[in-house]
Design a protein around this motif. Structure first.
Motif, PDB file in Angstrom:
ATOM      1  N   GLY A 236      18.136  38.172  23.028  1.00 57.84           N
ATOM      2  CA  GLY A 236      19.571  37.967  23.163  1.00 57.84           C
ATOM      3  C   GLY A 236      20.112  37.000  22.128  1.00 57.84           C
ATOM      4  N   VAL A 237      19.388  35.897  21.896  1.00 58.75           N
ATOM      5  CA  VAL A 237      19.789  34.942  20.863  1.00 58.75           C
ATOM      6  C   VAL A 237      19.796  35.629  19.501  1.00 58.75           C
ATOM      7  N   LEU A 238      18.780  36.445  19.259  1.00 55.81           N
ATOM      8  CA  LEU A 238      18.654  37.136  17.980  1.00 55.81           C
ATOM      9  C   LEU A 238      19.806  38.120  17.761  1.00 55.81           C
ATOM     10  N   ILE A 239      20.213  38.839  18.798  1.00 56.51           N
ATOM     11  CA  ILE A 239      21.360  39.753  18.686  1.00 56.51           C
ATOM     12  C   ILE A 239      22.611  38.986  18.256  1.00 56.51           C
ATOM     13  N   LEU A 240      22.866  37.863  18.929  1.00 53.14           N
ATOM     14  CA  LEU A 240      24.072  37.084  18.622  1.00 53.14           C
ATOM     15  C   LEU A 240      24.019  36.527  17.203  1.00 53.14           C
ATOM     16  N   GLU A 241      22.831  36.170  16.729  1.00 49.23           N
ATOM     17  CA  GLU A 241      22.697  35.706  15.344  1.00 49.23           C
ATOM     18  C   GLU A 241      22.978  36.824  14.363  1.00 49.23           C
ATOM     19  N   ILE A 242      22.460  38.024  14.647  1.00 39.67           N
ATOM     20  CA  ILE A 242      22.644  39.153  13.737  1.00 39.67           C
ATOM     21  C   ILE A 242      24.121  39.544  13.656  1.00 39.67           C
ATOM     22  N   VAL A 243      24.804  39.530  14.796  1.00 40.39           N
ATOM     23  CA  VAL A 243      26.217  39.912  14.821  1.00 40.39           C
ATOM     24  C   VAL A 243      27.089  38.855  14.142  1.00 40.39           C
ATOM     25  N   SER A 244      26.778  37.590  14.390  1.00 41.69           N
ATOM     26  CA  SER A 244      27.659  36.510  13.914  1.00 41.69           C
ATOM     27  C   SER A 244      27.302  35.971  12.538  1.00 41.69           C
ATOM     28  N   GLY A 245      26.047  36.134  12.134  1.00 39.33           N
ATOM     29  CA  GLY A 245      25.606  35.513  10.894  1.00 39.33           C
ATOM     30  C   GLY A 245      25.449  34.014  11.032  1.00 39.33           C
ATOM     31  N   LYS A 246      25.474  33.516  12.260  1.00 36.00           N
ATOM     32  CA  LYS A 246      25.335  32.071  12.528  1.00 36.00           C
ATOM     33  C   LYS A 246      23.974  31.813  13.164  1.00 36.00           C
ATOM     34  N   ARG A 247      23.417  30.642  12.837  1.00 32.36           N
ATOM     35  CA  ARG A 247      22.156  30.251  13.449  1.00 32.36           C
ATOM     36  C   ARG A 247      22.372  29.849  14.901  1.00 32.36           C
ATOM     37  N   LYS A 248      21.265  29.660  15.606  1.00 38.20           N
ATOM     38  CA  LYS A 248      21.331  29.289  17.019  1.00 38.20           C
ATOM     39  C   LYS A 248      22.065  27.971  17.233  1.00 38.20           C
ATOM     40  N   SER A 249      22.152  27.150  16.177  1.00 40.53           N
ATOM     41  CA  SER A 249      22.943  25.917  16.218  1.00 40.53           C
ATOM     42  C   SER A 249      23.334  25.540  14.789  1.00 40.53           C
ATOM     43  N   TRP A 250      24.474  24.886  14.641  1.00 40.51           N
ATOM     44  CA  TRP A 250      24.930  24.477  13.305  1.00 40.51           C
ATOM     45  C   TRP A 250      25.877  23.295  13.432  1.00 40.51           C
ATOM     46  N   LEU A 251      26.134  22.626  12.326  1.00 44.99           N
ATOM     47  CA  LEU A 251      27.033  21.477  12.297  1.00 44.99           C
ATOM     48  C   LEU A 251      28.464  21.933  12.072  1.00 44.99           C
ATOM     49  N   CYS A 252      29.363  21.445  12.900  1.00 43.36           N
ATOM     50  CA  CYS A 252      30.783  21.771  12.752  1.00 43.36           C
ATOM     51  C   CYS A 252      31.417  20.840  11.716  1.00 43.36           C
ATOM     52  N   ASN A 253      32.678  21.064  11.455  1.00 43.14           N
ATOM     53  CA  ASN A 253      33.418  20.226  10.515  1.00 43.14           C
ATOM     54  C   ASN A 253      33.509  18.781  10.983  1.00 43.14           C
ATOM     55  N   THR A 254      33.400  18.592  12.305  1.00 50.57           N
ATOM     56  CA  THR A 254      33.471  17.238  12.865  1.00 50.57           C
ATOM     57  C   THR A 254      32.106  16.575  12.923  1.00 50.57           C
ATOM     58  N   ASP A 255      31.126  17.190  12.300  1.00 52.66           N
ATOM     59  CA  ASP A 255      29.740  16.722  12.310  1.00 52.66           C
ATOM     60  C   ASP A 255      29.112  16.789  13.700  1.00 52.66           C
ATOM     61  N   ASP A 256      29.770  17.475  14.630  1.00 56.98           N
ATOM     62  CA  ASP A 256      29.157  17.743  15.922  1.00 56.98           C
ATOM     63  C   ASP A 256      28.293  19.003  15.810  1.00 56.98           C
TER      64      ASP A 256
ATOM     65  N   GLU B 180      37.250  33.294  27.036  1.00 54.55           N
ATOM     66  CA  GLU B 180      38.647  33.116  26.649  1.00 54.55           C
ATOM     67  C   GLU B 180      39.262  34.358  26.005  1.00 54.55           C
ATOM     68  N   GLY B 181      38.462  35.418  25.896  1.00 49.20           N
ATOM     69  CA  GLY B 181      38.988  36.655  25.326  1.00 49.20           C
ATOM     70  C   GLY B 181      39.130  36.635  23.830  1.00 49.20           C
ATOM     71  N   THR B 182      38.441  35.722  23.156  1.00 50.08           N
ATOM     72  CA  THR B 182      38.511  35.625  21.685  1.00 50.08           C
ATOM     73  C   THR B 182      37.151  35.916  21.056  1.00 50.08           C
ATOM     74  N   VAL B 183      36.428  36.865  21.654  1.00 53.91           N
ATOM     75  CA  VAL B 183      35.060  37.129  21.213  1.00 53.91           C
ATOM     76  C   VAL B 183      35.001  37.626  19.768  1.00 53.91           C
ATOM     77  N   SER B 184      36.130  38.118  19.247  1.00 54.32           N
ATOM     78  CA  SER B 184      36.141  38.572  17.855  1.00 54.32           C
ATOM     79  C   SER B 184      35.859  37.424  16.886  1.00 54.32           C
ATOM     80  N   ASN B 185      36.048  36.164  17.353  1.00 54.06           N
ATOM     81  CA  ASN B 185      35.720  35.008  16.514  1.00 54.06           C
ATOM     82  C   ASN B 185      34.232  34.941  16.192  1.00 54.06           C
ATOM     83  N   LEU B 186      33.436  35.639  17.021  1.00 53.10           N
ATOM     84  CA  LEU B 186      31.984  35.591  16.856  1.00 53.10           C
ATOM     85  C   LEU B 186      31.490  36.551  15.781  1.00 53.10           C
TER      86      LEU B 186
END
Length: 640
Positions: free
Chosen positions: A526-546, A560-566
Motif C-alpha cells: 500500500g505504501v508502495l502504491i502511494l509512492e508510485i502514484v505521487s512520486g513522493k517518498r514515504k516521508s519528506w521535509l516540507c517548506n517549514t522544515d517539518d 477532505e476531498g482533495t485527493v488530486s493533490n496526491l
C-alpha cells in the motif's frame, strides 16, 4: 527389435492388478475451443495423429510437428518413456492417438498420458515452452508402513534430488536407493526434449513437490505434467539397460503440409519426415544453475522430512562448496569490483555488473559485513530464492562464499530499481501512467505468488521501491529476500523479537509487537502504491522544515476531498479513474487494523476490475512517528 523385459512386464501386470494403471488414461481436455467434424482443422489433426506412431519411434521417442496454416494450424507433440523399446513406444502411441479424440471429442487442445507415453496437440504453439498445467496425479493405492515412512520419505527425496540434477542435460534419469535395510525405492524423471535445461529443472522440481500432496505416504505414484513427469515405486518398473544405453532423442519440429486446405491431406512418408529432422544441441548448464538445482533439493529435504525437520544450513553450504562460483571468477568478471561496473548500493551491499568470458552477464551483489545476522540473511536468500520461479521475481543464478566474501548472483535486470525512477525529478517523467500501472500490477502478481501460489507462504518483509527491479521493458521484478520467511500450511502469522526491515514500509503491528503475516506485505505494498502514484517518498521535509508522512498526507487529502493533490504532476495525461482507484486501493492496504486490509488476491482482483467502482471505504491508516535513518536503526537494533 527388442521386446519389453520380463521385469517391465511383471511390473506392468502388477500395476494393472492393483487398478493402478486405469483403463482410461489420465487426460485433460482444454476449454480453448472446439472444431467441427470434417473441418480443415479436423483433417490437419487426423493427418498428424496418423503420423505419430511411426514418426515418434523413428525419432528416438520424441516427435513434434505441425500441419496446415493459421487459423487451422495444428501443433502436436509426442513423447515416449526413454527406457522403453520401439515396439512398446509404437503401441502406446498408436493407442493414445486413437483414444485422445475419443476422450476429448472436437477439442482444439488436449493431452493424454499413458504409463509409457504422452501425447498432446493444440491450436497454439506448444513447442519449446515449459508448461506445468494441466497436471494429473496417480498415486499407488498401497500405503508405506508407518514404521519406515520417515526413512522412506528422506530416501525418496534424496533420490529425486539426485535424479533432477542428473536429468538436466539428457532430460531423463532413473535410479534407486536403499532404505530400511535391503528395501529399495525406484524412481524415474523425464522432460520433453524441446524445453531448456533450466525449464526442465523447474518443471521436475515442481512435480516432485507435488508428490507429497498427491502420493505422500504411498508406496508409489506419478505426477504428470505437459512438459515433464516423475514416477516412483517400490519395485523396478523401468528397464535400466535401455535407459542407460539409448542416446537422447533429438529435438525436432517437422512441418507436415496438407495438399490442399479443401481436400483430405495425404500422409507424409517416413523418408520425407526425416528430411526435416534437425538436432538441436543443448548448452551445458552453468555452475550457477547447477548450484540452484542442488540448493532447491536442500530446501525440499528440509521441508518434507519428518524425521529431520531442522536441516542445518551450515551443512548445506558446506556440501555445496564445490559447486559455487569462485571468488576469482567473480572478481575478474566485475573488473575487481570497479566503480565503472557498479550498478547501485543498498543497506546490505553493493551491486555490480559482471561479464563472464563466455559472454554471459549477471548482476553480482557483494554483501557488507561479516556478522551473524548478515550470514543468516545470505543463507536464507540462497535457500529461499532458488525455489521461487515467477516472471515478477528476480532469478537467483548462483552464489559465492569464500573467506569473508558473501556474494549473490542474479539475472541482470537492465533498468535498475524503481526507487531510481519514481523519486528522480528527471527520470520519473519517463514513467507515464501506463508504465506505472503495469508496475503496480506486476508487483501485486509477484506478491500474490509468494503468498498463495507457492507450496509454503512466503512473507517478504522488506518490500520497498529499491527492492523492485525494472527490466528492459520496465517490467517489475521483486528482489532481496534476505529477510523473507516461510509459513507452513495453515499458519497465518508469526512473531519475532528481532525486527528487521525499512521503517515507513513496516506494518505497525510488526514495529510495535513483532507480529508479521501476509498482511504485513500488504501494508508495504500500500505504501508502495502511494509512492508510485505521487512520486513522493514515504516521508519528506516540507517548506517549514517539518516532516510530512505520506500516509497522513494521503489520508488528510482523501478525507477532505482533495485527493488530486496526491497525484504526481507529471501524470497529466493518465487515466484519472485508474489513478484514483489505485489511491483507494493503497489506502485500503495501509489501514491500521490488520483485519481490514485486503489479501493480495483481493488486491489483484481490484486492480483488474477497473470498470467497477464498488470498493470498500478505507479506514484510518497507521500513522507512525517519523524517525530519521539513525533513529530507525536505533529502534530496530534496540528491538532486537
Amino acid at each position: 527389435m527388442r521386446y519389453p523385459s520380463s521385469i517391465t512386464m511383471i511390473a506392468l501386470a502388477f500395476l494393472i492388478s492393483l487398478n493402478y494403471l486405469p483403463i482410461v488414461q489420465p487426460q485433460s481436455c482444454s476449454n480453448t475451443g472446439t472444431f467441427s467434424s470434417n473441418s480443415i482443422y479436423d483433417k490437419n489433426l487426423d493427418l498428424l495423429l496418423s503420423s505419430v506412431p511411426s514418426n515418434v519411434t523413428a525419432n528416438g521417442g520424441f516427435y513434434n510437428a505441425t500441419a496446415g496454416q493459421d487459423p487451422n494450424k495444428v501443433y502436436i507433440l509426442a513423447l515416449c518413456r526413454r527406457d522403453l523399446d520401439s515396439t512398446t513406444c509404437y503401441n502406446c502411441m498408436n493407442t493414445s492417438s486413437q483414444d485422445i479424440t475419443k476422450q476429448c471429442p472436437n477439442q482444439k487442445e488436449a493431452i493424454i498420458w499413458d504409463g509409457a507415453c504422452m501425447l498432446r496437440y493444440s491450436n497454439r504453439n506448444i513447442f519449446g515452452t515449459m508448461e506445468v498445467v494441466p497436471s494429473q496425479y496417480v498415486p499407488n493405492p498401497n500405503n508405506i508402513s508407518s514404521t519406515v515412512v520417515d526413512e522412506f520419505n528422506q530416501t525418496l527425496y534424496n533420490l529425486m534430488g539426485s535424479l533432477v540434477t542428473k536429468a538436466s542435460s539428457p532430460k531423463f534419469a532413473v535410479g534407486d536407493a536403499s532404505f530400511s535395510n535391503s528395501r529399495k525405492v525406484y524412481a524415474l524423471v523425464q522432460c520433453t526434449p524441446d524445453i531448456s535445461q533450466t525449464d526442465c529443472r523447474i518443471c521436475l522440481q515442481g512435480a516432485v513437490e507435488d508428490i507429497s500432496s498427491c502420493c505422500g505416504g504411498n508406496e508409489g505414484g506419478r505426477v504428470l505434467r505437459p512438459s515433464c513427469f516423475v514416477w516412483f515405486e517400490l519395485f523396478q518398473f523401468y528397464d535400466s539397460t535401455l535407459a542407460n544405453s539409448l542416446p537422447s532423442p533429438p529435438n525436432s519440429t517437422q512441418p507436415i503440409t496438407p495438399t490442399s486446405d479443401n481436400s483430405p491431406p495425404t500422409k507424409t512418408s517416413k523418408e520425407e519426415s526425416r528430411t526435416y529432422r534437425l538436432a538441436k544441441f543443448i548448452v551445458v548448464p552453468t555452475v550457477g544453475l547447477v548450484t540452484v538445482m542442488v540448493l532447491t533439493w536442500v530446501i525440499l529435504q528440509k521441508w518434507k522430512s519428518k524425521s529431520k525437520p531442522n536441516v542445518d544450513n551450515d551443512d548445506a553450504i558446506k556440501r555445496l562448496e564445490t559447486l559455487q562460483f569462485d571468488f576469482s571468477t567473480i572478481r575478474a568478471a566485475t573488473d575487481n569490483f570497479s566503480d565503472a561496473n557498479k550498478l547501485g548500493q543498498g543497506g546490505y551491499g553493493a551491486v555490480y555488473k559482471a561479464r563472464l568470458p563466455n559472454g554471459q552477464e549477471f548482476a553480482v551483489k557483494r554483501l557488507f559485513g561479516n556478522s551473524e545476522q548478515s550470514e543468516e540473511e545470505f543463507k536464507n536468500e540462497i535457500l529461499l530464492v532458488a525455489k521461487l520461479q515467477h516472471k515478477c521475481l528476480v532469478s537467483l543464478e548462483g552464489f559465492c562464499s569464500e573467506g569473508r566474501e558473501r556474494i549473490l548472483i542474479y539475472e541482470l535486470v537492465g533498468n535498475g530499481n524503481l526507487d531510481q525512477f519514481i523519486f528522480d525529478p528527471i527520470k520519473r517523467a519517463q514513467l507515464n501512467w501506463e508504465m506505472r500501472y503495469k508496475i503496480i500490477c506486476g508487483i501485486a502478481r509477484g506478491i500474490l505468488y509468494l503468498h498463495e501460489d507457492t507450496r509454503h507462504k512466503v512473507i517478504h518483509r522488506d518490500l520497498k521501491a529499491s527492492n523492485v527491479l525494472l527490466d528492459d521493458e520496465m517490467n517489475p521484478k521483486i528482489s532481496d529476500f534476505g529477510l523473507a520467511r516461510l509459513f507452513d500450511a495453515g499458519q497465518s502469522h508469526n512473531m519475532t523479537h528481532r525486527r528487521a526491515g525499512t521503517f515507513g514500509y513496516m506494518a505497525p503491528e510488526y514495529v510495535s509487537h513483532g507480529h508479521y503475516s501476509v498482511k504485513s506485505d500488504v501494508f508495504s505494498f500500500g505504501v508502495l502504491i502511494l509512492e508510485i502514484v505521487s512520486g513522493k517518498r514515504k516521508s519528506w521535509l516540507c517548506n517549514t522544515d517539518d516532516v510530512e508522512l505520506l500516509l497522513s498526507y494521503a489520508w488528510n487529502n482523501w478525507r477532505e476531498g482533495t485527493v488530486s493533490n496526491l497525484i504526481d504532476e507529471t501524470l497529466g495525461n493518465g487515466s484519472r479513474s485508474e489513478i484514483m482507484r489505485c489511491i483507494h486501493i493503497g489506502l485500503l492496504c495501509v489501514q491500521e487494523n490488520v483485519a481490514y486490509r485486503p489479501t493480495m488476491a483481493s488486491v489483484v482482483q481490484m486492480l483488474n476490475n477497473t470498470h467497477s467502482s464498488s470498493l470498500p471505504t478505507p479506514a484510518r491508516p497507521a500513522f507512525l512517528i517519523y524517525s530519521d535513518t539513525d533513529q530507525d536503526e536505533a529502534l530496530l537494533e534496540s528491538n532486537s
